[in-house]
Design a protein around this motif. Structure first.
Motif, PDB file in Angstrom:
ATOM      1  N   LYS A  23      12.613   0.800   3.685  1.00 26.84           N
ATOM      2  CA  LYS A  23      13.080   1.614   4.800  1.00 26.84           C
ATOM      3  C   LYS A  23      11.971   2.378   5.529  1.00 26.84           C
ATOM      4  CE  LYS A  23      16.603   5.007   5.943  1.00 26.84           C
ATOM      5  NZ  LYS A  23      17.674   5.843   5.420  1.00 26.84           N
ATOM      6  N   GLU A  24      11.117   3.055   4.799  1.00 28.04           N
ATOM      7  CA  GLU A  24      10.039   3.803   5.454  1.00 28.04           C
ATOM      8  C   GLU A  24       8.690   3.683   4.754  1.00 28.04           C
ATOM      9  OE1 GLU A  24      10.508   8.293   3.724  1.00 28.04           O
ATOM     10  OE2 GLU A  24      11.817   7.757   5.404  1.00 28.04           O
ATOM     11  N   ARG A  25       8.589   2.739   3.822  1.00 26.91           N
ATOM     12  CA  ARG A  25       7.344   2.563   3.074  1.00 26.91           C
ATOM     13  C   ARG A  25       6.911   1.102   3.071  1.00 26.91           C
ATOM     14  NH1 ARG A  25       8.750   6.045  -2.393  1.00 26.91           N
ATOM     15  NH2 ARG A  25       8.880   8.062  -1.372  1.00 26.91           N
ATOM     16  N   ALA A  26       5.602   0.925   3.036  1.00 23.41           N
ATOM     17  CA  ALA A  26       5.012  -0.396   2.834  1.00 23.41           C
ATOM     18  C   ALA A  26       4.311  -0.342   1.477  1.00 23.41           C
ATOM     19  CB  ALA A  26       4.027  -0.717   3.950  1.00 23.41           C
ATOM     20  N   TRP A  27       4.555  -1.333   0.646  1.00 20.80           N
ATOM     21  CA  TRP A  27       4.023  -1.361  -0.721  1.00 20.80           C
ATOM     22  C   TRP A  27       2.900  -2.380  -0.837  1.00 20.80           C
ATOM     23  CZ3 TRP A  27       6.118   2.015  -4.304  1.00 20.80           C
ATOM     24  CH2 TRP A  27       7.280   2.664  -3.914  1.00 20.80           C
ATOM     25  N   ALA A  28       1.918  -2.084  -1.693  1.00 17.85           N
ATOM     26  CA  ALA A  28       0.777  -2.974  -1.917  1.00 17.85           C
ATOM     27  C   ALA A  28       0.122  -2.619  -3.247  1.00 17.85           C
ATOM     28  CB  ALA A  28      -0.236  -2.826  -0.789  1.00 17.85           C
ATOM     29  N   LEU A  29      -0.880  -3.409  -3.634  1.00 11.01           N
ATOM     30  CA  LEU A  29      -1.675  -3.069  -4.816  1.00 11.01           C
ATOM     31  C   LEU A  29      -2.561  -1.879  -4.458  1.00 11.01           C
ATOM     32  CD1 LEU A  29      -2.749  -6.634  -6.001  1.00 11.01           C
ATOM     33  CD2 LEU A  29      -0.992  -5.170  -7.006  1.00 11.01           C
ATOM     34  N   CYS A  30      -2.717  -0.967  -5.394  1.00 11.27           N
ATOM     35  CA  CYS A  30      -3.516   0.233  -5.154  1.00 11.27           C
ATOM     36  C   CYS A  30      -4.999  -0.133  -4.993  1.00 11.27           C
ATOM     37  CB  CYS A  30      -3.354   1.223  -6.314  1.00 11.27           C
ATOM     38  SG  CYS A  30      -4.314   2.735  -6.084  1.00 11.27           S
ATOM     39  N   PRO A  31      -5.631   0.330  -3.909  1.00  9.86           N
ATOM     40  CA  PRO A  31      -7.050   0.042  -3.695  1.00  9.86           C
ATOM     41  C   PRO A  31      -7.995   0.937  -4.499  1.00  9.86           C
ATOM     42  CG  PRO A  31      -6.179   1.304  -1.865  1.00  9.86           C
ATOM     43  CD  PRO A  31      -5.025   1.022  -2.779  1.00  9.86           C
ATOM     44  N   PHE A  32      -7.445   1.885  -5.274  1.00 10.91           N
ATOM     45  CA  PHE A  32      -8.282   2.826  -6.017  1.00 10.91           C
ATOM     46  C   PHE A  32      -8.547   2.410  -7.458  1.00 10.91           C
ATOM     47  CE2 PHE A  32      -6.389   5.215  -2.572  1.00 10.91           C
ATOM     48  CZ  PHE A  32      -7.481   5.900  -2.069  1.00 10.91           C
ATOM     49  N   TRP A  41       1.901   1.519  -5.529  1.00 12.59           N
ATOM     50  CA  TRP A  41       1.197   2.158  -4.418  1.00 12.59           C
ATOM     51  C   TRP A  41       1.956   1.904  -3.123  1.00 12.59           C
ATOM     52  CZ3 TRP A  41      -1.092   0.681   0.194  1.00 12.59           C
ATOM     53  CH2 TRP A  41      -1.948   1.606   0.784  1.00 12.59           C
ATOM     54  N   PHE A  42       2.128   2.958  -2.323  1.00 14.49           N
ATOM     55  CA  PHE A  42       2.806   2.790  -1.040  1.00 14.49           C
ATOM     56  C   PHE A  42       2.143   3.632   0.035  1.00 14.49           C
ATOM     57  CE2 PHE A  42       4.865   6.554  -2.732  1.00 14.49           C
ATOM     58  CZ  PHE A  42       4.975   7.388  -1.629  1.00 14.49           C
ATOM     59  N   ILE A  43       2.435   3.266   1.271  1.00 15.74           N
ATOM     60  CA  ILE A  43       2.032   4.062   2.424  1.00 15.74           C
ATOM     61  C   ILE A  43       3.254   4.217   3.312  1.00 15.74           C
ATOM     62  CG2 ILE A  43       1.210   2.047   3.719  1.00 15.74           C
ATOM     63  CD1 ILE A  43      -1.056   4.017   4.747  1.00 15.74           C
ATOM     64  N   ARG A  44       3.465   5.422   3.791  1.00 12.85           N
ATOM     65  CA  ARG A  44       4.609   5.682   4.674  1.00 12.85           C
ATOM     66  C   ARG A  44       4.261   5.227   6.088  1.00 12.85           C
ATOM     67  NH1 ARG A  44       8.193   9.213   2.239  1.00 12.85           N
ATOM     68  NH2 ARG A  44       7.332  10.320   0.457  1.00 12.85           N
ATOM     69  N   TYR A  45       5.212   4.614   6.772  1.00 16.34           N
ATOM     70  CA  TYR A  45       4.981   4.211   8.157  1.00 16.34           C
ATOM     71  C   TYR A  45       6.014   4.793   9.110  1.00 16.34           C
ATOM     72  CZ  TYR A  45       8.596   0.700   7.382  1.00 16.34           C
ATOM     73  OH  TYR A  45       9.776   0.064   7.095  1.00 16.34           O
ATOM     74  N   LYS A  46       6.914   5.633   8.606  1.00 14.66           N
ATOM     75  CA  LYS A  46       7.922   6.297   9.430  1.00 14.66           C
ATOM     76  C   LYS A  46       8.035   7.751   9.019  1.00 14.66           C
ATOM     77  CE  LYS A  46      11.392   2.891  10.706  1.00 14.66           C
ATOM     78  NZ  LYS A  46      12.776   2.468  10.452  1.00 14.66           N
ATOM     79  N   CYS A  55      -0.249   6.567  -5.093  1.00 18.20           N
ATOM     80  CA  CYS A  55      -0.145   5.625  -6.202  1.00 18.20           C
ATOM     81  C   CYS A  55       0.483   6.345  -7.397  1.00 18.20           C
ATOM     82  CB  CYS A  55      -1.513   5.087  -6.596  1.00 18.20           C
ATOM     83  SG  CYS A  55      -1.447   3.959  -8.022  1.00 18.20           S
ATOM     84  N   PHE A  56       1.548   5.761  -7.935  1.00 15.40           N
ATOM     85  CA  PHE A  56       2.215   6.347  -9.100  1.00 15.40           C
ATOM     86  C   PHE A  56       1.394   6.164 -10.376  1.00 15.40           C
ATOM     87  CE2 PHE A  56       5.815   5.535  -6.216  1.00 15.40           C
ATOM     88  CZ  PHE A  56       6.310   6.828  -6.139  1.00 15.40           C
TER      89      PHE A  56
END
Length: 108
Positions: A23-32, A41-46, A55-56
């Protein structure tokens, strides 16, 4: 507001691949860290916190500029300018930005 397409393009240029969009997040592998679970790991886009990531697993989070700073090993100001170019926003050169003059506090 940032849309998922723009976030996706910026992440792609940073070498991060979105694995899922909700709904408001894009998920990916954590770059850290060496991540194997793309739902950590997620980034909000809304919304009002668009551009924030977290990152959890490693508890690393912050702004899109902080993410770009880490991934590209550059300082935060360079990352902000870089993000402007990546997202198509015209960022003025430092010498074009007016300096803010702050009055020194007066002693009583």
């Amino acid at each position: 507001m940032i849309d998922v397409g723009r976030v996706g393009e910026v992440l792609k240029r940073l070498g991060i691949t979105i694995t899922e969009v909700t709904k408001e997040r894009a998920w990916a592998l954590c770059p850290f860290h060496a991540d194997t679970k793309p739902r950590n790991w997620f980034i909000r886009y809304k919304g009002p916190r668009a551009g924030q990531h977290y990152c959890f697993s490693c508890q690393n989070g912050g702004s899109l500029a902080a993410l770009a700073s880490h991934v590209r090993s550059i300082d935060i100001d360079e990352a902000r300018v870089s993000l402007g170019y990546l997202s198509g926003v015209d960022i003025p050169e430092p010498e074009e930005i007016p300096k803010v003059i702050r009055a020194e506090p007066t002693s009583l």
